[in-house]
Motif scaffolding. Structure first.
Motif, short mmCIF file in Angstrom:
data_model
loop_
_atom_site.label_atom_id
_atom_site.label_comp_id
_atom_site.label_asym_id
_atom_site.label_seq_id
_atom_site.Cartn_x
_atom_site.Cartn_y
_atom_site.Cartn_z
N GLN A 232 -35.46 -35.90 17.70
CA GLN A 232 -34.26 -35.09 17.54
C GLN A 232 -33.41 -35.09 18.80
OE1 GLN A 232 -36.10 -31.35 16.02
NE2 GLN A 232 -34.66 -31.56 14.32
N ASP A 233 -34.05 -34.97 19.96
CA ASP A 233 -33.31 -34.94 21.23
C ASP A 233 -32.51 -36.23 21.41
OD1 ASP A 233 -34.25 -32.44 21.82
OD2 ASP A 233 -35.86 -33.14 23.15
N TYR A 234 -33.17 -37.37 21.17
CA TYR A 234 -32.48 -38.65 21.36
C TYR A 234 -31.38 -38.86 20.31
CZ TYR A 234 -35.17 -40.72 25.16
OH TYR A 234 -35.70 -41.02 26.39
N LEU A 235 -31.66 -38.48 19.09
CA LEU A 235 -30.66 -38.63 18.02
C LEU A 235 -29.43 -37.77 18.28
CD1 LEU A 235 -33.06 -38.75 14.96
CD2 LEU A 235 -31.53 -40.59 15.68
N HIS A 236 -29.66 -36.55 18.78
CA HIS A 236 -28.53 -35.67 19.08
C HIS A 236 -27.67 -36.24 20.21
CE1 HIS A 236 -30.80 -31.97 17.28
NE2 HIS A 236 -30.27 -32.75 16.36
N LYS A 237 -28.33 -36.85 21.20
CA LYS A 237 -27.59 -37.46 22.30
C LYS A 237 -26.72 -38.61 21.81
CE LYS A 237 -30.92 -36.30 25.95
NZ LYS A 237 -31.91 -36.86 26.92
N GLU A 238 -27.17 -39.28 20.75
CA GLU A 238 -26.40 -40.40 20.19
C GLU A 238 -25.35 -39.94 19.19
OE1 GLU A 238 -26.44 -43.56 20.99
OE2 GLU A 238 -28.00 -43.32 22.51
N GLY A 239 -25.28 -38.64 18.95
CA GLY A 239 -24.23 -38.11 18.08
C GLY A 239 -24.61 -37.92 16.63
N TYR A 240 -25.90 -38.08 16.31
CA TYR A 240 -26.34 -37.90 14.93
C TYR A 240 -26.72 -36.44 14.66
CZ TYR A 240 -26.89 -42.99 14.90
OH TYR A 240 -26.66 -44.35 14.98
N ASN A 241 -26.52 -36.01 13.43
CA ASN A 241 -27.07 -34.75 12.97
C ASN A 241 -28.49 -35.03 12.49
OD1 ASN A 241 -24.57 -33.34 13.29
ND2 ASN A 241 -23.87 -34.26 11.37
N THR A 242 -29.39 -34.04 12.60
CA THR A 242 -30.77 -34.26 12.17
C THR A 242 -31.28 -33.08 11.36
OG1 THR A 242 -31.77 -33.23 14.15
CG2 THR A 242 -31.27 -35.60 14.26
N HIS A 243 -32.30 -33.37 10.57
CA HIS A 243 -33.06 -32.34 9.88
C HIS A 243 -34.52 -32.78 9.94
CE1 HIS A 243 -33.78 -29.02 7.10
NE2 HIS A 243 -34.61 -29.82 6.45
N TRP A 244 -35.41 -31.82 10.17
CA TRP A 244 -36.83 -32.14 10.34
C TRP A 244 -37.65 -31.49 9.23
CZ3 TRP A 244 -40.38 -29.12 14.13
CH2 TRP A 244 -41.69 -29.62 14.06
N ILE A 245 -38.50 -32.28 8.61
CA ILE A 245 -39.46 -31.77 7.62
C ILE A 245 -40.85 -32.24 8.05
CG2 ILE A 245 -40.25 -31.91 5.22
CD1 ILE A 245 -37.37 -32.29 4.37
N ASN A 246 -41.81 -31.33 8.07
CA ASN A 246 -43.15 -31.67 8.56
C ASN A 246 -44.22 -31.74 7.47
OD1 ASN A 246 -43.55 -29.00 7.94
ND2 ASN A 246 -43.96 -28.34 10.05
N HIS A 247 -43.80 -31.66 6.21
CA HIS A 247 -44.76 -31.69 5.10
C HIS A 247 -44.20 -32.56 3.98
CE1 HIS A 247 -47.60 -30.44 2.01
NE2 HIS A 247 -48.30 -29.82 2.92
N GLY A 248 -45.02 -33.48 3.50
CA GLY A 248 -44.55 -34.43 2.50
C GLY A 248 -44.04 -33.81 1.21
N ASP A 249 -44.62 -32.69 0.81
CA ASP A 249 -44.25 -32.08 -0.47
C ASP A 249 -42.83 -31.50 -0.48
OD1 ASP A 249 -46.74 -32.77 -1.35
OD2 ASP A 249 -47.60 -30.75 -1.18
N ALA A 250 -42.24 -31.31 0.70
CA ALA A 250 -40.91 -30.70 0.77
C ALA A 250 -39.78 -31.73 0.83
CB ALA A 250 -40.83 -29.77 1.99
N VAL A 251 -40.14 -33.01 0.83
CA VAL A 251 -39.14 -34.04 1.11
C VAL A 251 -38.22 -34.35 -0.06
CG1 VAL A 251 -38.83 -36.49 1.69
CG2 VAL A 251 -40.54 -35.10 2.91
N ILE A 252 -38.77 -34.60 -1.22
CA ILE A 252 -37.98 -35.10 -2.35
C ILE A 252 -36.84 -34.15 -2.73
CG2 ILE A 252 -38.01 -35.80 -4.77
CD1 ILE A 252 -39.30 -37.80 -2.86
#
Length: 238
Positions: A24-44
């Motif tokens: 997330q830190d590196y992506l934000h520095k490159e100008g991207y927005n991010t979202h983080w999910i840590n459990h497979g069941d919440a992805v779809i």
């Protein structure tokens, strides 16, 4: 200086907090927005609702694993996916299964390598997208993002409705039987009836009419099926 397009959102699916935060830190520095999910069941559900521009998908996750998720995502979306694995021996399995991932990265990895892979993938897809858009005066189909517009207005379509519209629009004037359309709509060979196709056509017509009422673009052919037709010719470019 940020080089990414600011509207691009990258979904990070990773159960290791430190790795997710680093990405997330590196992506934000490159100008991207991010979202983080840590459990497979919440992805779809999240992917279907939010349609991110790219997914960094860990192979080993609690709940649904990365391979299962990649296969399920590919059923309804062409969103680019980069798989992340901690076990080198899994690479052949990931690629051999032809699950639809665009690239893979092995742990431990350099964040700079990840950024380079993402940028390279976006460049490649940007080029390919130029030949994956079907458009005419009224309808545009962007198959990379599963997005359809009519008269310049975005349609809120389900994946099945998009496939139905795409099938008809790509061959204007051609009459498709209900049986032919059923085979196009459902890739898992589920058993459906003629009424299922009729129901999708009805919903699709309503959504189109909400933005464009001048003419009926999807026409019924009595006792045969359906066709897409506009007044004034086809004029398609692919």
């Amino acid at each position: 200086m940020n080089t990414a397009e600011p509207e691009r959102t990258i979904l990070i699916v990773e159960d290791e907090t430190k790795i997710a935060q680093l990405l997330q830190d590196y992506l934000h520095k490159e100008g991207y927005n991010t979202h983080w999910i840590n459990h497979g069941d919440a992805v779809i559900d999240w992917v279907q609702q939010e349609q991110p521009d790219l997914i960094l998908l860990d192979l080993m996750l609690p709940g649904k694993d990365g391979i299962t998720l990649c296969q399920e995502i590919r059923y309804f979306s062409g969103i680019p996916i980069i798989m992340i694995t901690a076990r080198v021996e899994e690479i052949d399995k990931v690629l051999g299964l032809e699950i639809g991932a665009n690239d893979y990265i092995c742990k431990p990895f350099s964040p700079r390598e990840v950024m380079a892979r993402i940028k390279a993938l976006f460049r490649t897809l940007s080029y390919r997208q130029q030949i994956s858009i079907v458009e005419n005066q009224l309808v545009t189909l962007d198959e990379q993002r599963i997005l359809a517009t009519v008269a310049g207005q975005a349609l809120d379509l389900t994946p099945v409705e998009f496939r139905l519209l795409s099938t008809l629009v790509k061959q204007p004037g051609r009459i498709f039987s209900r049986s032919q359309l059923m085979h196009k709509l459902y890739e898992d060979n589920r058993v459906v009836t003629d009424r299922t196709v009729d129901s999708h056509i009805k919903n699709l017509r309503k959504k189109i009419a909400h933005h464009y009422k001048d003419q009926e673009l999807i026409k019924s052919v009595y006792s045969v099926g359906y066709k897409y037709e506009e007044l004034g010719g086809d004029g398609f470019n692919v």
